[in-house]
Design a protein around this motif. Structure first.
Motif, short mmCIF file in Angstrom:
data_model
loop_
_atom_site.label_atom_id
_atom_site.label_comp_id
_atom_site.label_asym_id
_atom_site.label_seq_id
_atom_site.Cartn_x
_atom_site.Cartn_y
_atom_site.Cartn_z
N LEU A 1 -4.16 45.40 50.89
CA LEU A 1 -3.45 46.88 50.14
C LEU A 1 -3.90 48.21 49.56
O LEU A 1 -3.98 49.31 50.20
N LYS A 2 -4.93 47.83 48.37
CA LYS A 2 -5.95 48.37 47.84
C LYS A 2 -6.70 49.42 48.76
O LYS A 2 -6.83 50.53 49.10
N VAL B 1 -1.34 51.43 48.14
CA VAL B 1 -1.13 51.98 47.20
C VAL B 1 -1.75 51.97 46.25
O VAL B 1 -3.22 51.67 46.47
N GLN B 2 -1.91 52.45 44.88
CA GLN B 2 -2.79 53.03 43.72
C GLN B 2 -3.78 51.99 43.54
O GLN B 2 -4.62 52.26 43.53
N GLU C 1 0.53 47.85 41.28
CA GLU C 1 1.44 48.37 41.98
C GLU C 1 1.61 47.18 42.97
O GLU C 1 2.29 46.84 43.78
N ALA C 2 0.48 46.87 43.79
CA ALA C 2 0.33 45.55 45.20
C ALA C 2 0.31 44.96 44.80
O ALA C 2 1.70 44.31 45.62
N VAL D 1 4.99 45.14 45.03
CA VAL D 1 5.32 45.41 46.17
C VAL D 1 5.32 44.23 46.86
O VAL D 1 6.49 43.55 47.60
#
Length: 68
Positions: free
Chosen positions: A17-18, A23-24, A28-29, A32
């Motif tokens: 995801l990163k 995502v930042q 955050e990953a 979510v």
């Protein structure tokens, strides 16, 4: 659809995801994933350390990532 090439056998879901810029941060990953916002091969998956391999499809916020 985003095509993401894995250099090894797999990539952990939160790293994917990163790396795909969806995502930042890793934090955050993790959020979510634990909130059920990510689908793995059509099913919601809550595992942060899920090993995503070539052929898998990840869906997140109307984005699809095909791992190759």
């Amino acid at each position: 659809m985003i095509e993401f090439k894995v250099t090894g056998d797999y990539i952990p879901l939160i790293q994917l995801l990163k790396a795909a810029n969806l995502v930042q941060t890793g934090g955050e990953a993790q959020i979510v994933v634990t909130e059920g916002e990510v689908q793995y091969n059509g099913q919601v998956d809550y595992r942060k350390r899920l090993k995503v391999k070539p052929g898998d499809v990840i869906e997140f916020r109307n984005q699809k990532i095909m791992v190759i």
